[in-house]
Design an enzyme around this catalytic site. Structure first.
Site, mmCIF file in Angstrom:
data_model
loop_
_atom_site.group_PDB
_atom_site.id
_atom_site.type_symbol
_atom_site.label_atom_id
_atom_site.label_comp_id
_atom_site.label_asym_id
_atom_site.label_seq_id
_atom_site.Cartn_x
_atom_site.Cartn_y
_atom_site.Cartn_z
ATOM 1 N N HIS A 175 0.788 -1.236 0.000
ATOM 2 C CA HIS A 175 0.000 0.000 0.000
ATOM 3 C C HIS A 175 0.820 1.285 0.000
ATOM 4 O O HIS A 175 0.325 2.342 -0.405
ATOM 5 C CB HIS A 175 -0.931 0.015 1.214
ATOM 6 C CG HIS A 175 -2.196 0.781 1.002
ATOM 7 N ND1 HIS A 175 -2.255 1.925 0.252
ATOM 8 C CD2 HIS A 175 -3.458 0.568 1.446
ATOM 9 C CE1 HIS A 175 -3.502 2.391 0.233
ATOM 10 N NE2 HIS A 175 -4.243 1.576 0.945
ATOM 11 N N TYR A 227 -14.881 6.011 7.914
ATOM 12 C CA TYR A 227 -13.832 6.433 6.981
ATOM 13 C C TYR A 227 -14.250 6.022 5.571
ATOM 14 O O TYR A 227 -14.490 4.854 5.298
ATOM 15 C CB TYR A 227 -12.521 5.745 7.369
ATOM 16 C CG TYR A 227 -11.301 6.106 6.558
ATOM 17 C CD1 TYR A 227 -10.260 6.820 7.142
ATOM 18 C CD2 TYR A 227 -11.152 5.719 5.233
ATOM 19 C CE1 TYR A 227 -9.116 7.146 6.421
ATOM 20 C CE2 TYR A 227 -10.021 6.039 4.505
ATOM 21 C CZ TYR A 227 -9.004 6.748 5.097
ATOM 22 O OH TYR A 227 -7.875 7.068 4.369
ATOM 23 N N THR A 266 -4.810 10.606 -0.775
ATOM 24 C CA THR A 266 -6.193 10.411 -0.322
ATOM 25 C C THR A 266 -6.561 11.434 0.741
ATOM 26 O O THR A 266 -5.708 12.071 1.347
ATOM 27 C CB THR A 266 -6.397 9.003 0.268
ATOM 28 O OG1 THR A 266 -5.537 8.840 1.403
ATOM 29 C CG2 THR A 266 -6.116 7.933 -0.763
#
Length: 793
Positions: A475, A591, A604
């Site tokens: 990630h 979230y 993000t």
């Protein structure tokens, strides 16, 4: 040993008669062809640097400016207003002595033309940057675009009329702005209001006011200072502190997965599926290196998105450290690393300067599958080091993998284009238990056996025994939309462009003189084997605790939702709020990931989907309010969600700003009770939509079964849910729900059932009476007619 002899270009021996020189023309030819390929890539990179360096104009425009200046000069006009004459005066003495007066004039005109051309580039680039800083268009009503926005769209189209390369817009993208601290705190308090009692909200308000009046403004000044010189004031700290400095396992906690088609497996032949999948990925890499991919844009608009995350897609690995990991990226590699039944291989995918055909890669993969040699001592479970805690892996790597045979083998994995696992199990939906099979398929991609994936690679491809495939992505280097773009291209290229023969094999010819895939050798001492067992135990406990539930929702899709003039994402997010309330009896901090790629190096931002409006709607439904009142509350909640999403996209979010303020406070050694409490709040419902970015690659009318399953991730909180969803076509939404077995209050299958029921209930509510629906739209003002950005420009 035949392959080893072929690799030697020349040999010589000294004899009594002299030196006996033997040349291998085949090896020399391969060296020559590889060199040609390397130089072609260098020339291509230089060409691309020039093209994107002068964007939004073209390199050929320089010639046009030069000709225009020379023509005006010969018409006895001075377009430079005396600058050409001044340039001529300052020419080197060598030019004055070697050139005639006319020649000096031409050289001076060329210099002036070049300076004028460069100035024009800078001006146009600055204009484009200013235009891309305008975001008011996102907040305008559908069908009622202002004149200012119409002019703005025209100017953006004019400046973007040239076909750009992938990275052409990078220097024209605006920098992410630092929001006013007062606005961020106000929005934060609004977001937590439905979660707190009156007493707790009053306490939090006092903390926020005290923070703003004392420490907050001081931290804000440091943050603004960083924003002046940093390309993006968030991204580097986000990458370092959220990802690279985490010392816990990245498997499950950070890495995420992507799935194959739901109903279709293009071939049941494992080697063939690997051949086409690897080829498709390498074709994507070729397009990426040549910058032939179109720049990503806001769907349906001309507005570009940042492409910086694409740079580290291939040839990248995350290497462990004691305090922080490091992302290492290599310019290129001509091989992939392959794992099969406890053995590691280096598979060269280029031969004699050319990419192997899919059939040749299948042939090489089959050689690996047919290899019956056993794994070396300690090799079988070696990948568990990447699945466990980071500090033990860092220490083992430094002590035992920094030299010798272990370093060479580890380099082969870390420098590979990507990692490939040839799994020895069947996966997919088919069978006696399709629901359970999908869940096991998801878990396999998320963590596998905890040792048969290399979780540090930027992404790993998994090819199952029955031909099903999938990927696991690290990630820290990029977010899911970047990987999803790659995976969409791979699936479409595999199924529709490369294709298979009638018997399920790859197309193309095979050069059977290809060298064997190279087994990687290891010398694993007992200390490393002990640590491998320890890391495997940690990873296995984490994997066993994950409860995954994957289900396709087929009752309706975005087609029916849009007929109600509602954003599909808002519809789903409000449905998740209703489902969570029914599942847990209350609301939680939610979230939802939103991208900030409208800005350079943006990643993000968080959309706090649990709002006062969504909570009011949920309570209205559960408390038995009238349908008309519930519809009105839903429209308010939908509009609020859309506003929150757009604010997050345009740099007015809450969480990244507070996160960076917290980092500054830690650098200054100052404790903030407010920031400490905010940053410690658990996200019990973490959600993300996997966007479909290249629908043109999939012909769902003629091939309706080629539907993507999307992907998912592990739960963020120990007592929470992770929910990923992908809106496919007009009539389906695929959900991926995760939680932990160790929490008695969560159950992924139960929550999945609540999601389905909530979506059905909302659809029934909104479509029960079209006349009532039409009249209810008027009660919430202009926001009710807003749709997603792609419908506006």
């Amino acid at each position: 040993m035949a392959e080893a002899h072929q690799a030697v270009a020349f040999q010589f021996t000294i004899t009594p008669e002299g030196i006996d020189l033997q040349l291998s023309y085949q090896a020399l030819n391969q060296i020559y062809l590889s060199g040609v390929r390397s130089w072609k890539k260098r020339v291509s990179r230089m060409r691309n640097r020039l093209i994107k360096g002068v964007y939004p104009v073209s390199p050929s425009s320089w010639l046009f400016v030069v000709i225009a200046i020379l023509v005006t000069m010969y018409m006895h006009s001075d377009p430079s207003m005396g600058l050409i004459a001044k340039i001529q005066q300052h020419l080197p003495l060598s030019l004055h002595s070697s050139l005639s007066s006319q020649g000096q004039n031409i050289v001076s005109a060329l210099a002036f033309s070049t300076l004028l051309w460069l100035s024009l580039i800078l001006v146009l680039r600055m204009c484009l940057k200013l235009l891309l800083s305008y975001h008011q268009w996102m907040f305008e009503k559908h069908g009622r675009i202002s004149n200012m926005t119409k002019v703005w769209v025209t100017l953006v189209r004019l400046l973007s009329s040239r076909k750009p390369l992938l990275y052409s817009y990078q220097t024209s993208l605006p920098h992410l702005p630092v929001p006013a601290i007062k606005d961020t705190l106000r929005r934060y308090l609004e977001s937590v209001r439905p979660l707190l009692t009156d007493e707790d909200f009053k306490r939090m308000t006092e903390l926020a006011e005290k923070f703003e009046s004392n420490l907050g403004n001081r931290l804000q000044r440091y943050l603004k200072l960083k924003a002046l010189w940093a390309t993006n004031y968030v991204s580097d700290w986000w990458e370092e502190y959220i990802y690279l400095r985490s010392r816990s396992p990245i498997m499950v906690n950070s890495n995420y997965y992507g799935m194959d088609f739901l109903y279709v497996t293009p071939t049941p032949v494992q080697a063939a599926r690997a051949g086409n999948t690897i080829t498709a990925l390498l074709l994507y890499r070729r397009k990426l290196n040549r910058e032939e991919l179109n720049p990503s844009r806001v769907p349906g608009t001309v507005i570009p998105l940042c492409a910086a995350q694409c740079e580290r897609m291939f040839n990248t690995t995350r290497t462990p450290g004691d305090e922080s990991d490091v992302l290492q990226h290599w310019q290129d590699s001509e091989f992939v690393a392959v794992y099969h039944k406890g053995r590691y291989f280096r598979l060269w995918v280029y031969h004699a300067g050319r990419l192997l055909s899919p059939r040749e890669i299948e042939y090489q993969i089959q050689r690996i599958l047919d290899d019956i040699s056993p794994s070396q001592p300690g090799e079988h479970n070696l990948g568990a080091l990447t699945a466990g805690d980071r500090i033990p892996w860092s220490r083992m790597r430094k002590q035992y993998f920094s030299s010798g045979v272990n370093k060479r083998s580890l380099d082969a994995i870390e420098k590979a284009a990507f990692f490939v696992t040839l799994d020895d199990e069947d996966k997919g939906m088919k069978g006696d238990d399709p629901t359970g099979n999908l869940d096991r398929y998801a878990k396999s991609l998320l963590h596998g056996k905890c040792y048969d994936r290399w979780f540090d690679k930027s992404f790993s491809i998994v090819i199952f025994k029955n031909g099903k495939n999938g990927l696991n992505a690290e990630h820290s280097w990029a977010d899911a939309p970047t990987v999803a773009h790659l995976w969409e291209y791979t699936l479409a290229t595999d199924a529709f462009h490369l294709g298979y023969t009638e018997d399920g094999h790859c197309k193309g010819e095979v050069d059977r003189s290809l060298p064997q895939p190279q087994r990687l050798c290891w010398d694993i001492p007992s200390e490393v084997q002990t640590q491998v067992s320890s890391s495997l135990a940690v990873a296995q406990a984490l994997a066993d605790d994950v409860d995954c539930y994957v289900f396709p929702f087929r009752d309706f899709g975005k087609g029916q939702i849009k007929k109600l003039r509602v954003s599909p994402d808002a519809f789903i997010q409000i449905g998740l709020q209703l489902a969570y309330y029914r599942d847990r009896g209350g609301f939680c901090l939610t979230y939802e990931a939103s991208m900030t790629r409208l800005f350079r190096e943006g990643r993000t931002e968080t959309v706090r989907s649990c709002s006062s409006e969504s909570s009011a709607f949920v309570k209205g439904v559960e408390n038995g309010e009238t349908e008309e009142q519930c519809r009105c509350l839903f429209r308010l909640a939908s509009d609020r969600h859309q506003t929150l999403y757009r604010m997050a996209m345009t740099g007015a979010g809450i969480d990244r700003h507070l996160f960076c303020l917290y980092v500054v406070s830690k650098y200054l050694g100052i404790e903030s009770p407010f920031l400490k409490e905010v940053l410690s709040e658990p996200w019990r419902l973490s959600t993300s939509q996997t966007p479909v970015q290249q629908m043109e690659l999939f012909d769902l009318k003629n091939h309706p079964d080629f539907i993507s399953l999307g992907g998912g991730f592990g739960p963020v909180a120990d007592d929470g849910y992770g929910v990923s969803y992908i809106i496919v076509g007009e009539d389906m939404i695929n959900f991926h729900v995760s939680s932990k077995h160790s929490c008695s209050e969560t159950d992924s299958h139960r929550f999945g059932a609540q999601i389905s029921k909530a979506l059905q209930d909302i659809m029934h509510l909104l479509s029960a009476d079209c006349k009532t629906l039409s009249s209810s739209i008027g009660c919430v003002g202009h926001g009710s007619t807003q749709t997603e950005p792609k419908k506006r420009l």
